[in-house]
Design an enzyme around this catalytic site. Structure first.
Site: not given
Length: 392
Positions: A182, A292
């Site tokens: 991210e 993730d």
């Protein structure tokens, strides 16, 4: 460090579809979420009337008032990212590395962070840290350290504290390999300008993406590769780097897998692709994946468990309870979720070399657990720091 670059503003108008918070909520939960959102808007309006807009800058410290505007629309549900739209910001006269308008509770001088007079580079180097031993905090010289962390780059709030905190953690542990998820372009540029002792590999140059950071003094890059997920609807991919550490060849991988409960099948397709790449690595290579995954335990069981030869580092270390939940809305309040969620979305997988010395995990620690002055955390995810050692 002098900043000679043009301003890099945190304007973000093209977040790929499908953030990282699951929906599939009941009507009751949706109503609670709407109420939570209204309360949040009221708080933001109140704070906007009191505080000044902030911009982060390496040259003068990490905040400076500028005339810039930022609008944001966010959907938050059951897990990690959000879609944001922000208006273009006007340039500041000091050429900040990262600027973003955000509102914060007012603080007296006595309660402001002690790091406020330091530049980001000084924060990264540990000059404002309580522990100023000057030594890496994670490992001994013969240990490999790997940090994986979704840093929630899409969240533009409280950057005055969250970015220095991120850099302080990265400098404190000084991991040999850092796997980030991210990231957005302004975050990437800021990290590159500060962390000159790392080589950066990015999974993309737009939207939000992953990156692998290799510590130049200890890890030598041999080659890198990006593997596309052909059916992703969220521009996700697998980033790979083959490198040499202490005479051993390793392959490091990271990914931010498809979000949302409804994307379970696509997420499992991506997981199969990751496992396939791990198994196909050369016999003399050790493979470490960290990222993730957005996985639920039942999804791994649905595939029949881990493939032969691929190990879950958390399980190898005896499933330590203090490292079980990496996305924990019970403890972490960065996302206003109207129901508790405690999940192990972030995972580290290991495939040891089939010949030669074997890499074994020594420890696992969650990173980012300290609440900041603003009342929030560095990210909505905890980072995972692992140490490994080679054994004959």
């Amino acid at each position: 460090m002098e900043d000679t670059q043009d301003p890099v503003s945190l304007t973000y108008t093209g977040a790929p579809a499908g953030g990282d918070r699951d929906s599939n909520k009941s009507p009751e939960a949706s109503k609670a979420h709407e109420k939570s959102g209204e309360k949040k808007k009221q708080r933001k309006k109140k704070h906007s009337a009191k505080g000044k807009d902030q911009t982060l800058t390496e040259e003068t410290g990490y905040h400076q008032c500028v005339n810039c505007q930022h609008t944001q629309s966010r959907t938050t549900c059951d897990q990690s990212t959000q879609t944001e739209t922000e208006s273009t910001q006007t340039q500041a006269t000091q050429s900040p590395l990262l600027q973003c308008t955000h509102t914060q509770p007012t603080e007296s001088k006595s309660t402001q962070t002690s790091l406020s007079k330091l530049t980001l580079k000084q924060v990264y180097e540990g000059q404002g840290s309580k522990d100023q031993s000057g030594e890496d905090q994670a490992s001994s010289a013969d240990q490999l350290t790997v940090l994986t962390w979704n840093i929630d780059g899409l969240d533009c709030e409280d950057l005055k504290e969250r970015i220095p905190s991120l850099l302080e953690y990265l400098g404190k542990y000084h991991a040999d390999v850092v796997l980030l998820q991210e990231l957005i372009p302004p975050y990437l540029k800021l990290l590159q300008d500060v962390m000159k002792d790392y080589e950066f590999l990015e999974g993309s140059d737009s939207g939000y993406f992953t990156a692998i950071l290799l510590r130049r003094s200890r890890v030598e890059l041999l080659e890198s590769n990006i593997v596309k997920y052909p059916t992703t609807e969220m521009t996700r991919n697998l980033l790979m780097a083959t490198a040499k550490f202490s005479g051993h060849q390793l392959c490091f991988m990271t990914s931010h897998m498809e979000s949302l409960k409804v994307s379970s099948q696509e997420r499992l397709n991506q997981l199969r692709r990751v496992w396939k790449r791990m198994k196909e690595a050369a016999d003399g290579q050790t493979v470490i994946f960290g990222g993730d995954t957005n996985l639920r335990d039942w999804e791994v069981k649905k595939l029949g468990g881990l493939p032969d030869g691929i190990l879950d580092v958390w399980e190898m270390l005896g499933e330590p309870e203090d490292c079980r939940y990496t996305w924990d809305t019970v403890t972490n309040n960065n996302k206003e979720i109207p129901f508790p969620a405690r999940l192990r979305f972030d995972r580290v997988y290991l495939r040891t070399a089939r010949e030669g010395p074997q890499l074994h995990p020594d420890s696992m620690t969650l990173v980012g657990l300290e609440k900041l002055k603003c009342g929030r955390f560095t990210s909505d995810h905890w980072g995972i720091l692992c140490t490994f050692s080679f054994q004959s």
